[in-house]
Write a protein that holds these residues in place. Structure first.
Motif, PDB file in Angstrom:
ATOM      1  N   UNK A   1       0.844  -1.183   0.000  1.00  0.00           N
ATOM      2  CA  UNK A   1       0.000   0.000   0.000  1.00  0.00           C
ATOM      3  C   UNK A   1       0.886   1.242   0.000  1.00  0.00           C
ATOM      4  N   UNK A   2       0.610   2.159  -0.878  1.00  0.00           N
ATOM      5  CA  UNK A   2       1.378   3.396  -0.956  1.00  0.00           C
ATOM      6  C   UNK A   2       0.797   4.421   0.014  1.00  0.00           C
ATOM      7  N   UNK A   3       1.665   4.946   0.893  1.00  0.00           N
ATOM      8  CA  UNK A   3       1.248   5.939   1.887  1.00  0.00           C
ATOM      9  C   UNK A   3       1.875   7.284   1.573  1.00  0.00           C
ATOM     10  N   UNK A   4       1.092   8.328   1.790  1.00  0.00           N
ATOM     11  CA  UNK A   4       1.561   9.690   1.571  1.00  0.00           C
ATOM     12  C   UNK A   4       0.973  10.575   2.658  1.00  0.00           C
ATOM     13  N   UNK A   5       1.846  11.294   3.357  1.00  0.00           N
ATOM     14  CA  UNK A   5       1.413  12.272   4.350  1.00  0.00           C
ATOM     15  C   UNK A   5       1.556  13.643   3.706  1.00  0.00           C
ATOM     16  N   UNK A   6       0.452  14.388   3.663  1.00  0.00           N
ATOM     17  CA  UNK A   6       0.492  15.719   3.045  1.00  0.00           C
ATOM     18  C   UNK A   6      -0.403  16.672   3.820  1.00  0.00           C
ATOM     19  N   UNK A   7      -0.168  17.967   3.597  1.00  0.00           N
ATOM     20  CA  UNK A   7      -1.016  18.978   4.241  1.00  0.00           C
ATOM     21  C   UNK A   7      -2.453  18.815   3.762  1.00  0.00           C
ATOM     22  N   UNK A   8      -3.365  18.985   4.698  1.00  0.00           N
ATOM     23  CA  UNK A   8      -4.790  18.894   4.369  1.00  0.00           C
ATOM     24  C   UNK A   8      -5.208  20.077   3.513  1.00  0.00           C
ATOM     25  N   UNK A   9      -6.216  19.837   2.686  1.00  0.00           N
ATOM     26  CA  UNK A   9      -6.782  20.873   1.829  1.00  0.00           C
ATOM     27  C   UNK A   9      -8.242  21.081   2.218  1.00  0.00           C
ATOM     28  N   UNK A  10      -8.746  22.273   1.920  1.00  0.00           N
ATOM     29  CA  UNK A  10     -10.118  22.627   2.289  1.00  0.00           C
ATOM     30  C   UNK A  10     -11.131  21.606   1.767  1.00  0.00           C
ATOM     31  N   UNK A  11     -10.926  21.102   0.574  1.00  0.00           N
ATOM     32  CA  UNK A  11     -11.865  20.150  -0.017  1.00  0.00           C
ATOM     33  C   UNK A  11     -11.919  18.829   0.743  1.00  0.00           C
ATOM     34  N   UNK A  12     -10.976  18.601   1.674  1.00  0.00           N
ATOM     35  CA  UNK A  12     -10.934  17.351   2.442  1.00  0.00           C
ATOM     36  C   UNK A  12     -11.618  17.450   3.801  1.00  0.00           C
ATOM     37  N   UNK A  13     -12.043  18.638   4.196  1.00  0.00           N
ATOM     38  CA  UNK A  13     -12.596  18.832   5.543  1.00  0.00           C
ATOM     39  C   UNK A  13     -13.810  17.942   5.799  1.00  0.00           C
ATOM     40  N   UNK A  14     -14.728  17.820   4.850  1.00  0.00           N
ATOM     41  CA  UNK A  14     -15.903  16.965   5.068  1.00  0.00           C
ATOM     42  C   UNK A  14     -15.491  15.507   5.297  1.00  0.00           C
ATOM     43  N   UNK A  15     -14.520  15.029   4.542  1.00  0.00           N
ATOM     44  CA  UNK A  15     -14.045  13.651   4.717  1.00  0.00           C
ATOM     45  C   UNK A  15     -13.355  13.489   6.064  1.00  0.00           C
ATOM     46  N   UNK A  16     -12.544  14.481   6.445  1.00  0.00           N
ATOM     47  CA  UNK A  16     -11.895  14.456   7.755  1.00  0.00           C
ATOM     48  C   UNK A  16     -12.946  14.377   8.857  1.00  0.00           C
ATOM     49  N   UNK A  17     -13.983  15.203   8.756  1.00  0.00           N
ATOM     50  CA  UNK A  17     -15.046  15.196   9.773  1.00  0.00           C
ATOM     51  C   UNK A  17     -15.769  13.854   9.808  1.00  0.00           C
ATOM     52  N   UNK A  18     -16.025  13.269   8.649  1.00  0.00           N
ATOM     53  CA  UNK A  18     -16.693  11.967   8.586  1.00  0.00           C
ATOM     54  C   UNK A  18     -15.852  10.897   9.287  1.00  0.00           C
TER      55      UNK A  18
END
Length: 169
Positions: A1-18
């Motif tokens: 599995x390929x893992x990547x740690x990156x800064x969060x983006x505004x478009x990801x906030x709903x997924x983060x909250x979920x």
């Protein structure tokens, strides 16, 4: 599995909250009141994203986890006998329940550690809810050293103890 740690983006906030809500529900089903109603919140995640401190873990391109990484330390930590300096601090670390139990928790921590080292930090600090055995075992197996316990009096009685950990990078 390929893992990547990156800064969060505004478009990801709903997924983060979920993902956060599903993590919180799972913990509460286990009787673990790790997070309160006010922390972390959507506003918290947005503030940390805007500050450049909110990161997401992508597993094969899918958002699988979230963490805040910065230098802020809780005032409750003042009495802890820390061993190292030049630290980065982990906050609001969580992994989607669908990805738990696959070794991604330690891999996620490893990504955080690599990023910290690349930024010149010499150690990482964090705290873990004392009754969350899974989290405490994960940190200890990942080489984090227990430094002491603190109490967050803002949490309900019986859910106030948190263990502080530190790892030299």
């Amino acid at each position: 599995m390929e893992l990547l740690l990156q800064r969060a983006e505004e478009k990801q906030i709903d997924t983060i909250m979920d993902i956060y809500e599903r993590c919180r529900e799972e913990l509460e089903q286990q009787g673990l009141l790790q997070w309160g109603d006010g922390y972390p919140s959507r506003d918290y995640f947005i503030r940390e994203m805007e500050a450049g401190s909110l990161y997401v873990l992508l597993a094969d391109g899918v958002l699988a986890g979230c963490v805040t990484l910065n230098e802020w330390q809780s005032p409750e930590w003042e009495d802890i006998s820390w061993k190292y300096d030049d630290e980065w601090v982990v906050h609001a670390y969580f992994l989607d329940p669908e990805y738990q139990g696959q070794g991604l928790g330690s891999a996620f921590l490893g990504e955080c550690e690599s990023l910290a080292a690349s930024k010149g930090y010499k150690s990482i600090r964090l705290d873990a809810y004392g009754r969350n055995k899974g989290a405490n075992v994960l940190y200890e197996k990942s080489g984090y050293e227990y430094r002491g316990s603190i109490r967050f009096t803002s949490r309900p009685e019986g859910h106030q103890e948190y263990h502080c950990y530190e790892k030299r990078l």
